[in-house]
Design an enzyme around this catalytic site. Structure first.
Site, mmCIF file in Angstrom:
data_model
loop_
_atom_site.group_PDB
_atom_site.id
_atom_site.type_symbol
_atom_site.label_atom_id
_atom_site.label_comp_id
_atom_site.label_asym_id
_atom_site.label_seq_id
_atom_site.Cartn_x
_atom_site.Cartn_y
_atom_site.Cartn_z
ATOM 1 N N ASN A 120 0.910 -2.008 -0.211
ATOM 2 C CA ASN A 120 0.391 -0.077 0.302
ATOM 3 C C ASN A 120 0.716 1.365 0.264
ATOM 4 O O ASN A 120 0.077 2.436 0.122
ATOM 5 C CB ASN A 120 -0.873 -0.008 1.360
ATOM 6 C CG ASN A 120 -0.129 -0.415 2.660
ATOM 7 O OD1 ASN A 120 1.657 -0.055 2.261
ATOM 8 N ND2 ASN A 120 -0.866 -0.017 3.663
ATOM 9 N N SER B 297 -6.557 12.244 -0.087
ATOM 10 C CA SER B 297 -6.223 12.255 1.259
ATOM 11 C C SER B 297 -7.511 13.284 2.116
ATOM 12 O O SER B 297 -7.675 14.184 1.336
ATOM 13 C CB SER B 297 -5.111 12.552 1.714
ATOM 14 O OG SER B 297 -4.231 11.401 1.056
ATOM 15 N N HIS C 30 -5.915 6.532 10.705
ATOM 16 C CA HIS C 30 -4.434 6.284 10.109
ATOM 17 C C HIS C 30 -4.911 6.476 8.381
ATOM 18 O O HIS C 30 -4.119 6.916 7.825
ATOM 19 C CB HIS C 30 -3.675 6.104 10.341
ATOM 20 C CG HIS C 30 -3.813 4.680 9.943
ATOM 21 N ND1 HIS C 30 -5.276 3.359 10.314
ATOM 22 C CD2 HIS C 30 -2.812 3.700 8.715
ATOM 23 C CE1 HIS C 30 -4.516 2.659 9.293
ATOM 24 N NE2 HIS C 30 -3.928 2.400 8.779
#
Lengths: 148, 481
Positions: free
Chosen positions: B202, B385, B404
Site C-alpha cells: 500500500n 487524502s 490513519h
C-alpha cells in the site's frame, strides 16, 4: 478442490486459503519431514515459480523451537530470511534431523537473478497467528499465516 | 473466549465489556454504517485481547478504520503504565514507523496539467519502488548506524533536504533512545540496501490537488491556500529493516512468553515489561527502525523535489515544495498524556493510528501551536487524502490519537479476484488519475473497493471531535510499489 500445477504426482503439497489482510497456507505431508519440506516448497513456490530455480548453492539451516508449531514458524522465518536478507531462492530442502524441538537440513537453490526469476508475491513475514501442526488420519497437516 | 459482545455507548462508540481476563473494557469508534462490517472479522476479538495485557490503562481502543491485524488490530491504540505495563511488537506492527508526509507547493493544477504524465513517469523512474526494491545508495555499517541514531537529521546532514523539514516532522524525525547495538546483524544487512526506497503493497507517492477546504483559517496555517493547489503525499516506512526488527523481537518474546507470569490470548501479542531488559532493548531497536523510516521518507521527498524541478524546469523557489508535516502510523512512544485529568508518562502503542496532539502542545512546532497538530489520512489508491488537525478531545480521550487511513475490507487475494480481467490502470485513468506501478499484482490488490470509504472513516473522527477536518485532497498522479 481445484487441481493446481503445484500438485506433483497428484499429491497435494499445500493449499492457499484467504485471510483478511494476508495469505494463509495449509500444508500437507505423509510424515513430519515431508510436512516441513513441503512448507519450504510452498513458501518459495508462492514467491516465484519454483520450476525456474536451479540448484547451484546450499545453505545450512539449523533451528530450534519450543514445539512443532513454534518450529514450523521458526523454520519458515529462517528460510524466508534466506531470500529477504540474502537473495537466495530455495528449490528444495532436505532434512537431516527433525524432532519436536530441532530441525537441521540443507536448503538447495540459487541466488535471485532478475533475468531468470520473476517475483510473483512478496512474502514479508511468517507469523505465529493461528499456527497449527496436527497429525491426522491421512498424515500431517500444518497451517501458517504469512504477511504479504 | 466466548463470542464478543458489543454495547453501543453513543452514536459513534461501541464498548466491549470486560469479561474473563480482560483488565479494562474495549472501545471501538465506528458508525452505524461501518460497525456491521467490523463485526464480521476477528478485529473486535483483537480489541478484547489487548485488554488482557498487564498495565493497560483505561481501555483498549480501536479507531474507525479498524481491521484485522497480527496481535493488535490495525487501528488499535492502547496506553501502558511504565512500571507495570508491557511493550509489544504486535502493538506496533511489522512496518515500524510506517507513516505519511505531505508537502505543499505554490503550484496550481493548471500549471502542471500538461506535464502530469511526465511528472508521474519521472517520479516512477527516479524513485526505486516495488518488491524488495534496492536503493542507489549502499550504506556501510557505520553509516547505517548513524542513520539509526539520527533519523531524518542524518538525511538532511547528507544533503537530502533542509533543517526546516525536521521541524515539520513528528519528533523532529528522530526518536530518542535508539541504540543500534540492540539491532540484529540481519536487520542491519537488510537495512543497508533499502534506504531511499518506497517499497511495495500500500505504499505510494502521490500528486494530489486540494479539492475542498473545510477550515480556511487552519488550512492557511498549514499552507493549504485554495482549491486546485498541488500537494505531494508520500506513504512509506522502515522497509525490510523494520520487518526484521519486529520479527527478531517477536521470536525472542514468544520464546520467553512463559516467564512473564501471565497468559496471553494470542501468541502474536508476545510482549515484555517496558521496565525490563528485553522491553528496553525492543524499544531501542524499534526507535532505530523509526529513525530509519524518517530518513527514508526524507530522502524520497528530496528526490520528489528534484523531479519536480527538472520536469517542470522551475527553480525550487517557483515550486515551493514545503513539508507540511510527517506523521507515524505504527509506533510505540513514551508520552505525557492526561489520564483522568492528571498528566502521566505512559507508553502509547499506535498501530495504524495517528498521533493527534491539540493546540498548545509543546511537541508541536511553533507555527502549528495555535491550531493543533496536522494529521494526514491517506485514502486508498488514487482516491486522495484528508488533512485534519489534532484536538484536546483526542488528547484526553484517545491518548492523543486518531485514525490513519481508509482501512482494508477485502483480503489481497479477494481483491485480485475481484479485479480479474480489469485494467486498473485504465480505470484510474478514466477517473483522471495517472497510475504507475512496479509490481504486476499491486494495482489489483489495491483496488479502491478493497478499502473502507475514507469519507465515512474521517466523518467519525471529525464528528466525535478526535480531530477536525481541514482539507480534502484529490489524487491526480500516483506511483505504487
Amino acid at each position: 478442490m481445484k487441481v493446481k500445477p503445484e500438485i506433483l504426482n497428484s499429491k497435494l503439497k499445500y493449499n492457499i486459503f484467504d485471510h483478511t489482510a494476508d495469505l494463509g497456507l495449509e500444508i500437507y505431508g505423509k510424515d513430519e519431514r515431508e510436512l516441513f519440506s513441503n512448507a519450504a516448497f510452498a513458501l518459495f513456490n508462492i514467491i516465484t515459480d519454483i520450476k525456474s530455480i536451479g540448484i547451484r548453492e546450499n545453505r545450512h539451516v539449523s533451528i530450534e523451537g519450543s514445539g512443532r508449531e513454534d518450529l514450523l514458524v521458526n523454520f519458515l522465518r529462517e528460510i524466508l530470511y534466506l531470500f529477504n536478507g540474502e537473495g537466495f531462492l530455495l528449490k528444495d530442502f532436505s532434512i537431516s534431523r527433525l524432532d519436536s524441538h530441532h530441525l537441521t537440513g540443507e536448503a538447495k537453490g540459487e541466488c535471485f537473478d532478475p533475468d531468470k526469476h520473476r517475483i510473483n508475491t512478496e512474502i514479508k513475514a511468517v507469523t505465529y497467528h493461528q499456527v497449527m501442526v496436527q497429525k491426522t488420519p491421512q498424515g500431517w497437516k500444518g497451517r501458517v499465516i504469512c504477511d504479504v | 473466549m466466548s463470542e464478543i459482545k458489543m454495547q453501543r455507548l453513543d452514536e459513534y462508540r461501541w464498548m466491549i465489556p470486560p469479561v474473563e481476563g480482560m483488565r479494562v473494557p474495549g472501545i471501538i469508534y465506528s458508525s452505524e454504517k461501518m460497525i456491521g462490517g467490523i463485526g464480521s472479522d476477528e478485529s473486535p476479538k483483537q480489541v478484547a485481547n489487548v485488554a488482557y495485557l498487564p498495565g493497560i490503562i483505561k481501555y483498549s481502543l480501536a479507531m474507525p478504520d479498524m481491521h484485522w491485524g497480527y496481535g493488535f488490530p490495525i487501528g488499535g491504540v492502547a496506553a501502558f503504565d511504565l512500571e507495570e505495563g508491557i511493550i509489544s511488537p504486535g502493538g506496533v506492527g511489522y512496518d515500524i514507523n510506517c507513516g505519511v508526509r505531505i508537502m505543499t507547493t505554490t503550484l496550481q493544477f493548471d500549471e502542471i496539467k500538461n506535464e502530469l504524465h511526465d511528472l508521474v513517469y519521472s517520479l516512477f523512474s527516479n524513485i526505486s519502488s516495488g518488491v524488495g526494491s534496492k536503493g542507489t545508495l549502499k550504506l556501510s555499517t557505520d553509516e547505517e548506524k548513524k542513520v539509526l541514531r539520527e533519523g531524518a537529521k542524518w538525511a538532511v546532514n547528507n544533503g537530502y533536504g533542509s533543517p526546516d523539514d525536521l521541524v515539520a516532522t513528528e519528533d523532529g524525525g528522530k526518536m530518542e533512545g535508539a541504540d543500534p547495538d540492540c539491532v540484529s546483524d540481519r536487520a542491519l544487512e537488510r537495512g543497508k540496501q533499502q534506504l531511499g526506497t518506497l517499497g511495495s503493497g500500500n505504499h505510494f507517492l502521490e500528486i494530489e490537488v486540494v479539492e475542498e477546504i473545510f477550515d480556511k483559517k487552519v488550512a492557511a496555517v498549514f499552507g493549504l491556500e485554495s482549491a486546485g493547489q498541488v500537494v505531494v503525499v508520500i506513504h512509506s516506512g522502515s522497509r525490510g529493516f523494520g520487518y526484521q526488527v519486529c520479527d527478531d523481537y517477536l521470536a525472542k518474546m514468544v520464546k520467553n512468553i512463559n516467564r512473564l507470569g501471565f497468559s496471553l490470548p494470542d501468541r502474536q501479542l508476545a510482549c515484555a515489561y517496558i521496565n525490563s531488559d528485553e522491553g528496553r532493548r525492543y524499544f531501542a531497536a524499534m526507535a532505530c527502525a523509526a529513525n530509519y523510516a524518517w530518513a527514508n521518507r526524507q530522502m524520497l521527498m528530496h528526490w520528489a523535489r528534484e523531479v519536480f524541478e527538472k520536469t517542470l524546469r522551475k527553480s525550487p523557489r517557483e515550486i515551493g515544495m514545503k513539508l507540511l508535516y510527517d506523521v507515524c502510523h505504527n509506533i510505540a512512544k513514551i508520552e505525557e498524556i492526561p489520564i483522568d485529568g492528571k498528566m502521566r508518562k505512559v507508553c502509547v502503542h499506535r498501530k495504524g493510528a495517528t498521533r493527534a496532539f491539540p493546540p498548545g502542545h509543546p511537541a508541536l512546532p511553533d507555527i502549528y501551536s495555535k491550531v493543533g497538530q496536522p494529521v494526514i489520512i491517506p485514502g486508498d489508491m488514487g482516491t486522495g487524502s484528508y488533512v485534519l488537525a489534532g484536538t484536546e478531545r483526542a488528547f484526553s480521550e484517545t491518548f492523543g490519537s486518531t485514525c490513519h487511513g481508509a482501512g482494508r475490507v477485502m483480503s489481497r487475494a479477494r481483491a485480485k479476484k475481484a479485479s480479474r480481467g480489469r485494467s486498473i490502470q485504465k480505470e484510474m485513468a478514466d477517473r483522471n488519475v495517472i497510475v504507475m506501478a512496479a509490481g504486476r499484482g499491486t494495482l489489483k490488490e489495491e483496488i479502491p473497493e478493497a478499502y473502507k470509504d475514507i469519507d465515512a472513516v474521517v466523518d467519525v473522527v471529525n464528528n466525535t471531535g478526535l480531530s477536525r477536518k481541514v482539507a480534502k485532497l484529490r489524487a491526480v498522479g500516483c506511483i505504487k510499489g
